[in-house]
Design a protein around this motif. Structure first.
Motif, PDB file in Angstrom:
ATOM      1  N   LEU A 122       0.781  -1.081   0.066  1.00 34.99           N
ATOM      2  CA  LEU A 122       0.053   0.059   0.116  1.00 34.99           C
ATOM      3  C   LEU A 122       0.831   1.283  -0.042  1.00 34.99           C
ATOM      4  O   LEU A 122       0.300   2.270  -0.482  1.00 34.99           O
ATOM      5  N   LEU A 147      -8.771   4.260   0.244  1.00 38.01           N
ATOM      6  CA  LEU A 147      -8.373   2.667  -0.275  1.00 38.01           C
ATOM      7  C   LEU A 147      -8.804   2.849  -1.711  1.00 38.01           C
ATOM      8  O   LEU A 147      -8.125   2.443  -2.838  1.00 38.01           O
ATOM      9  N   LYS A 148     -10.166   3.207  -1.951  1.00 36.07           N
ATOM     10  CA  LYS A 148     -10.523   3.206  -3.526  1.00 36.07           C
ATOM     11  C   LYS A 148      -9.743   4.203  -4.571  1.00 36.07           C
ATOM     12  O   LYS A 148      -9.842   4.024  -5.607  1.00 36.07           O
ATOM     13  N   LYS A 151      -6.491   3.409  -6.856  1.00 39.63           N
ATOM     14  CA  LYS A 151      -6.176   2.651  -8.320  1.00 39.63           C
ATOM     15  C   LYS A 151      -5.832   4.091  -9.259  1.00 39.63           C
ATOM     16  O   LYS A 151      -5.419   3.502 -10.272  1.00 39.63           O
ATOM     17  N   SER A 156      -3.781  -0.628  -8.623  1.00 38.27           N
ATOM     18  CA  SER A 156      -4.624  -1.844  -8.693  1.00 38.27           C
ATOM     19  C   SER A 156      -4.055  -3.074  -8.637  1.00 38.27           C
ATOM     20  O   SER A 156      -4.682  -4.024  -7.990  1.00 38.27           O
ATOM     21  N   ASP A 158      -1.210  -3.677  -6.794  1.00 37.01           N
ATOM     22  CA  ASP A 158      -0.949  -3.710  -5.416  1.00 37.01           C
ATOM     23  C   ASP A 158      -2.221  -4.221  -4.466  1.00 37.01           C
ATOM     24  O   ASP A 158      -1.946  -4.985  -3.612  1.00 37.01           O
ATOM     25  N   LEU A 159      -3.365  -3.595  -4.827  1.00 35.07           N
ATOM     26  CA  LEU A 159      -4.729  -3.896  -4.075  1.00 35.07           C
ATOM     27  C   LEU A 159      -5.134  -5.340  -4.340  1.00 35.07           C
ATOM     28  O   LEU A 159      -5.446  -6.239  -3.376  1.00 35.07           O
ATOM     29  N   ASN A 163      -5.215  -8.127  -1.456  1.00 35.79           N
ATOM     30  CA  ASN A 163      -6.623  -8.936  -1.238  1.00 35.79           C
ATOM     31  C   ASN A 163      -6.134 -10.462  -1.540  1.00 35.79           C
ATOM     32  O   ASN A 163      -6.983 -11.159  -0.634  1.00 35.79           O
ATOM     33  N   LEU A 180      -7.963  -4.529   6.357  1.00 34.99           N
ATOM     34  CA  LEU A 180      -7.278  -3.698   5.356  1.00 34.99           C
ATOM     35  C   LEU A 180      -7.352  -2.353   5.511  1.00 34.99           C
ATOM     36  O   LEU A 180      -6.387  -1.633   5.335  1.00 34.99           O
ATOM     37  N   PHE A 184      -4.119   0.119   6.014  1.00 37.80           N
ATOM     38  CA  PHE A 184      -4.092   1.269   5.314  1.00 37.80           C
ATOM     39  C   PHE A 184      -3.679   2.351   6.112  1.00 37.80           C
ATOM     40  O   PHE A 184      -2.664   3.225   5.513  1.00 37.80           O
TER      41      PHE A 184
END
Length: 244
Positions: A122, A147-148, A151, A156, A158-159, A163, A180, A184
């Motif tokens: 992150l 978090l959103k 991207k 993208s 990395d997330l 996950n 998460l 974060f």
């Protein structure tokens, strides 16, 4: 200035901006892998930064990076403490501690490493986001960069990998989301720390100004440690003068 010349200048500016963002992104990952792991008393892990020749970068590469960060420009190779994820951390804990309470420390160390890997993933897009915010003279906070939003900063993949880790953490989506969010916040605070940011910035400048396609682990680690030491010494001197 002729139209074609204007387009060339705009393309060059776009590529320069893109290279800067990539530099901060990868410098963020590297700083996390070394400085975050070191702060958590985790063992050192080998990694290096590999770059594509920027002269060969196309508009399609730039667009791909912005949407997926698919390693078309640069990547950190290595750096993960946990290479092979277990199907379930709960089952791993039960197996390790079934007959031996002394294994609890091993479980604790594993969990710390597990979380550190996610945090380091992150930190990359967060470093890029902070660079963009500073360049645009905008605020960098949890409300604007959540978090959103990662991207939008090459985060993208990395997330997606974070996950994958969290699938091993819990089968419960709410628990995964809460974990998460927690990690974060830790990653955000790492990037927002003045000493860490100074180290990230120095490494990014080195990446951006250099011509190397590969930067080895020892060189990165040395630069990060020297930057943090220099920052702390400056702060100590300033505090001494202020108190004196």
């Amino acid at each position: 200035m002729k139209r074609n010349k204007i387009i060339e200048v705009l393309d060059l500016d776009k590529l320069t901006e893109h290279k800067q963002r990539v530099a901060f992104h990868e410098a963020g990952h590297a700083a996390g892998i070394h400085l975050n792991n070191k702060a958590r008393k985790l063992p050192p892990v080998f990694f290096k930064i590999i770059f594509k020749d920027m002269g060969g970068v196309t508009d399609a590469d730039v667009m791909a990076y912005q949407t997926t960060h698919d390693d078309c420009i640069a990547r950190v190779e290595g750096g993960r403490l946990i290479e092979s994820l277990p199907p379930s951390i709960d089952s791993l804990v039960r197996e390790l501690t079934k007959h031996n309470d002394a294994m609890m420390q091993l479980v604790k160390d594993y969990t710390t490493a597990f979380e550190a890997d996610i945090i380091n993933l992150l930190i990359g897009p967060l470093a890029e986001a902070k660079h963009v915010a500073e360049t645009d003279d905008e605020l960098f906070n949890h409300q604007l960069v959540n978090l959103k939003a990662l991207k939008n900063y090459g985060g993208s993949s990395d997330l997606a990998l974070a996950n994958e880790y969290l699938q091993s953490f819990s089968t419960d989506k709410q628990q995964r989301d809460e974990k998460l969010d927690e990690l974060f916040s830790i990653a955000f605070d790492f990037v927002n720390n003045d000493a860490n940011w100074a180290a990230i910035t120095q490494l990014a400048e080195y990446i951006r100004g250099g011509s190397k396609n590969i930067i080895d682990c020892e060189e990165i680690v040395s630069m990060l440690d020297q930057s943090v030491d220099h920052f702390q010494n400056r702060r100590s001197v300033a505090r001494h003068h202020h108190n004196g």
